[in-house]
Every structure is written in C-alpha cells, then in structure tokens.
Design an enzyme around this catalytic site. Structure first.
Site, PDB file in Angstrom:
ATOM      1  N   GLY A 116       0.832  -1.199   0.000  1.00 47.87           N
ATOM      2  CA  GLY A 116       0.000   0.000   0.000  1.00 47.87           C
ATOM      3  C   GLY A 116       0.864   1.246   0.000  1.00 47.87           C
ATOM      4  O   GLY A 116       1.969   1.238  -0.538  1.00 47.87           O
ATOM      5  N   GLU A 117       0.327   2.322   0.569  1.00 51.44           N
ATOM      6  CA  GLU A 117       1.024   3.620   0.664  1.00 51.44           C
ATOM      7  C   GLU A 117       1.147   4.317  -0.694  1.00 51.44           C
ATOM      8  O   GLU A 117       1.664   5.433  -0.773  1.00 51.44           O
ATOM      9  CB  GLU A 117       2.445   3.494   1.240  1.00 51.44           C
ATOM     10  CG  GLU A 117       2.555   2.908   2.625  1.00 51.44           C
ATOM     11  CD  GLU A 117       4.009   2.808   3.109  1.00 51.44           C
ATOM     12  OE1 GLU A 117       4.918   3.291   2.418  1.00 51.44           O
ATOM     13  OE2 GLU A 117       4.224   2.241   4.196  1.00 51.44           O
TER      14      GLU A 117
END
Lengths: 355, 355
Positions: free
Chosen positions: B321-322
């Site tokens: 993610g991120e």
C-alpha cells in the site's frame, strides 16, 4: 572446449555475506516483511553484486550496442538488411528507442559496429570510430555456411571482452548488451534450440513481425542451422563460428567478461539471452551476475532464461532488442535499491513491529 | 443513489482523437510496429488523458496519502493499531517506502490524517496540519457496527474530492491515492466481495502477513461485514458508511474527482482498487482516467481491477500500500511517454520501413 577458453579465469560468486546483511536490513525496515515482493529480491541482488549494504543506485550504467548483419536476413526477416546500418546512424543521432529509454534511465549508450554489411565509412559524419573495430562485413548465411571463421569468432569474442573492460575501467558499474541486426533472432534462436534441446519449431518466433509463410521459412532455416551446428555444441566459440555471428560472439564475450570483472549485467531480449546462454556454457557461475530485464514475446528468449533459472523483472510483450527491455527494468532495480538504502528501520522511526 | 451523488457532474471521456494521433505517430517511429508492447499502449493512454500528441512526461505527479484506523484491526491484523499514527510520523519524516519510491520517481507526497485513532496532536512537531481535516477518530468495527455516520461518509467523500481539487489547482498532472491504516484491507475486501459478487473466502487475503488462524477470523469478519453491507449496495456512500471507513470514502472521492478534473490516476493496491470500484459505481466512465499500477498479492485487488477491466502494469508480488505499487509503475509510464515523444520517425531518420 578449446584451449583459449580453458585458459580463462573462473568467475567468482557475488558476495553472499553482503546479501545476508541486506536481508537483515530488509527485515528491519518499516514495512511488513516481504511486502515489497520482487523489489526486496532485487535489492539483495544489488547488495551481493555491489558488495555493499546498503547498496547505492547504479551511478554509471552503460549500454553497449553491438550491431551486425546476418546473411540469413533476406530469408527470415520482414525488414531489408540495409536497415541495420541505417539504425546505427539513428542510434548515433539519438533517434531510436534505446536512446530515449537510456536517457530516461540515466544510462549512457555506446554503439559498436561489429559486423554490419555496409561501406565502413557509412557513419563517418556521425562517429568515425563506430566501424573501426569491425570484425567482418556481415556474418554468413547460417542455414548453409558458417557465420565466420574460427579466428573471427575468437576475435569477436575478445572484442566483446575488451569492450566490457573499457567500459568498466571508465567507471561503468552496470552493463547492458544491446543488439541491432536485421535477422539476428535467427542465429539466436538456433543457438537456444541447440543449447536447450528444443526443436526449431519451439524456438522460432515472429521476430520483428513476419507473416506465417516467412515464419515457416525462418523455422526451416533455423532447423538447417541447428543441424549444421550440432557437432559444434561442445565448443562455444566453434558453435558461434558455425551458426552464430560476429555480433553474437562479441555479446557473449561482453557478458562473460562483466562477470569476471564482478560487474552486473541486465540481460535484454532474444539475442542477449542466447549469447548469455552460450557464455553460461563457458562458465556456469557467470549468470549470478546477470539479471533478466524482461520477458520478450520471442519463445527462444524465455527458454534461454528458464534454462539459466533467470526470472524476468517485467513482462511488457516487448520484442525490439537494442537493450530496451533491460532499460525498462533498470529504473525498477534502482527503485528497489533506493528502498533498501533510504527507508528507516522500525527502531529509527519509533514504529512498533508485529508482536 | 442518494441526492448528493445524483447532482455530481458526468465524467468526460479522455480524448480519443489524440489517442488516434498517438497511434499514427507510434506506427511511424523507427521500430517494428508493436515492438514496444505495453509501452505503446501506455503512451497512447497518455496522449488521451493529456489531450496532446506527442505527450510529455508527467511534470508534477502527486501522492495523496490518506491515513485512517479501523476498529476491526485488532481482530484482523498482525500489527497493533498504533502503528497507523507511527507510520504517519514516519511518512512526515521521510522514512517510509513511499518516500523513497516517490523521490526516485519524481513525485511529491502529501499526508492527510482522515481518521487516525490517535490524539490529534500526535504529529504536531512534524506537521501541525496533518490531522486538521480529520473526519473522525478511527472508523467503526464493521463486523458489528457502522464504520461511520452518513454525514461523516459524505464529509469524507467531499474531503477526498477537495484534496484532488487542491492538488490539481496547485499543478498536479497525475494523482496517486496512497493508503495507510492497520486493518484497512478488511473493509476494502468486504467492499470488493459485495461489488464483484464474490464470497468472503474469495476476497480475504493475508494482508500484512497474518497466519492461518487470524486469516479465518478475518474471513469471518469480512463475511459479517458483507452481510451488514448488502442492503446498502445500491448507494455507494451508504455502503461506505456501513462497511467502509472514512479514509476509504475519501479515497473514492479523490479518484472520482480526478476524473471530473480530467486528471489521470495511477491506482495502487487493495484499498485503492476497492475505493475505485466504489467510485466506478458512481460514474462508470471515471475508470478511463485510471491506470492500474500493479497487481498485488491480495485477491480482492485483482478481482476489483478485473471487474473494471484494468490490466496492472507490473506484478512484483507487492502488498504494502502507501501508493508504492503505483510509484513503481510511474517510471514505466514516463519511459513509455518518452519513447513516443523523443523517437525519430522512419522518414526523419532515413531508415527503410518494411516493404
């Protein structure tokens, strides 16, 4: 194997201890272990081949573009053979895909005419040195004649080694062997067919985009070349002389010498993979210095990589050569290195790790 | 669908005529037609979304990182919930994977606390603005309660839209929605399960790396959430309030608003894909502005992308993610654009095309 090859040094392995250090560092970074997937593997490979942890992005990656013509091209390719020389001029003018991708990836490009079938002065206005080390004018039509003499094969192989040395001595810390040569997937596929034990029909692809009737002629030419080359299988340079090409022999020398010099290589497409496979027969340890940049649409390329247990970084259905597939993988490798080099550890960032 | 959504404008399509112009130019460049594979498709997408041919590399790509906590995390995640706030601090200090990859790719990063469950002052020393627009402190535990109220869902959705506007007004020409939130794949997977018609067991993944017994608890929580959410399926904001989260509602608003503003988006992982799928229910035309950056190891992500007919650029088995998966695709997109922008045509380079 011939005496010359028997006198080569042994390839040394990349640094396993630094790879282990990289793994320890990876596991301490602020992310779930393994969550960067392939990027983590690439960052560890960089630790091992650079002999440092954390690794640094490659500062001076270089493409060495080896150009050569092939007598078989008129039978097996969709493009007229004069395109090889025209494309050399295009490389020198900066108009080809390799130029755009190399600039984007921060890599330099060196163009060397190994065996182009054109008047040696054809690019003098752009770079009078480009054809100065040419081995021969075109390679033979491998369906019925040798690509070159044994002496020429040796000279081409040594040219490739010398080019690697020159680049590394000038500071290159990563090499990409690019190829340009109308018809060059034909000898490359024949080499892969023989060295992986696959039929001509299994290794023959559509190259630059031939139609089915030309595919059949290409497949027949590759079958004939494989029959001619089989007795030479035990001697990589004799095999190159028989069914390779001067540009291909130089590519094999380039990637092998890089591994002698502890310098990593990103392999590209069919020609690159086939020549790496020939070099792998000279020293099977060399491939630990090589990374497979991409999976090409050509079947021979995938078979060669699989034989060497090399997993391509990307699969974009590319089939251009020139080093373009390696150059699209290079930013991925650099990004992978950057994560290992720059990220904070759980301790440094004050982040709780899993219990 | 509720009145608010019914009053939204319609998404306009990217420019098909410019895409056609890009295709004509691609076919004239000095390479066999189609030989750059996926890079050619990406370059045409760039023509269409930029409305120019040749396209230019994106000059100001921006990651908007939306952070939020989820009541369900203690049941479904391997990490303690306080990690969300700790990671927000890590983003602001530049120590996370997204920071390293964004710097490498030339993208800026903006961090917004949408619904972190921490004292609002937790990052005041690093960026006093980060929690200023927070919608609520954590989202509810969706297995047995709503994630938030209808008003909060609307406010979060509008926050995402406002963030897209602010970034685009400040010059952003490409957006990436990043996510940070321990437990956030649980609501994302529940949303994907409902909207793609898949069982909880088909959409439940291992997230940050849970063990099998926790996977079973996660799967049960997702099944419960899906049961709770089913009556709300026809109203995307009600669905978000019921089984999403404030951070997820903001992400849906962000990617939808980008398409209203004719600004392309590179989608990232599970949360990004799930929220895009919710936005797709609001306006199915929006997805023509979205590119799938990568294929995650989470099954829900692949199912959401497949439902929208989006083919990921790379597959590196990432699951962080991120915005990291989108950021690894961005250099590929930039390289693709560079080939179409910089390469010479056959005529310009004096290279013979195939007969």
């Amino acid at each position: 194997m011939n005496d010359h090859l028997a006198r080569l040094p042994r390839v040394e392995a990349p640094d396993g201890a630094l790879r282990d250090a990289g793994l320890l560092r990876q596991q301490a970074l602020t992310k779930p272990a393994g969550s960067l997937g392939r990027l983590e593997d690439l960052s560890l490979w960089a630790c091992a081949v650079q002999g440092t942890c954390p690794p640094s992005p490659f500062a001076r990656p270089r493409v060495v573009l080896l150009a050569g013509d092939h007598g078989i091209a008129s039978v097996t390719s969709a493009y007229p053979p004069e395109v090889t020389a025209q494309m050399v001029r295009n490389f020198l003018s900066g108009g080809a895909a390799v130029n755009a991708l190399a600039e984007r990836a921060g890599a330099g490009v060196r163009v060397v005419d190994v065996s182009v079938d054109a008047d040696p002065a054809y690019a003098d206005d752009l770079d009078p040195a480009v054809a100065r080390r040419r081995i021969r004018r075109g390679s033979g039509s491998i369906d019925h004649e040798d690509a070159m003499s044994a002496d020429e094969a040796m000279a081409a192989f040594e040219l490739g080694r010398a080019l690697a040395d020159e680049e590394i001595d000038a500071g290159a810390d990563l090499l990409i062997g690019g190829d340009m040569g109308i018809g060059n997937t034909t000898p490359a596929s024949a080499l892969v067919g023989l060295l992986t034990g696959n039929d001509a029909s299994k290794v023959t692809g559509y190259g630059t985009g031939i139609d089915d009737s030309r595919w059949m002629r290409k497949c027949a030419a590759i079958r004939d070349a494989m029959r001619r080359g089989r007795p030479a299988m035990g001697d990589p340079l004799r095999l190159m002389a028989c069914i390779g090409g001067a540009d291909l022999a130089a590519m094999a020398g380039l990637v092998l010498q890089a591994s002698f010099r502890r310098t990593p290589v990103i392999l590209d497409g069919t020609v690159s993979a086939a020549c790496a496979l020939v070099a792998d027969r000279i020293d099977y340890r060399a491939k630990s210095w090589w990374l497979a940049g991409h999976r090409s649409t050509e079947p021979a390329q995938g078979l060669a990589l699989a034989r060497m247990d090399l997993e391509p970084v990307v699969d974009f259905r590319m089939r251009l050569g020139e080093g373009t597939g390696a150059l699209i993988a290079l930013p991925v490798v650099q990004a992978a290195i950057t994560t290992l080099a720059q990220m904070a550890t759980f301790d440094e960032a004050g982040v709780s790790n899993r219990p």
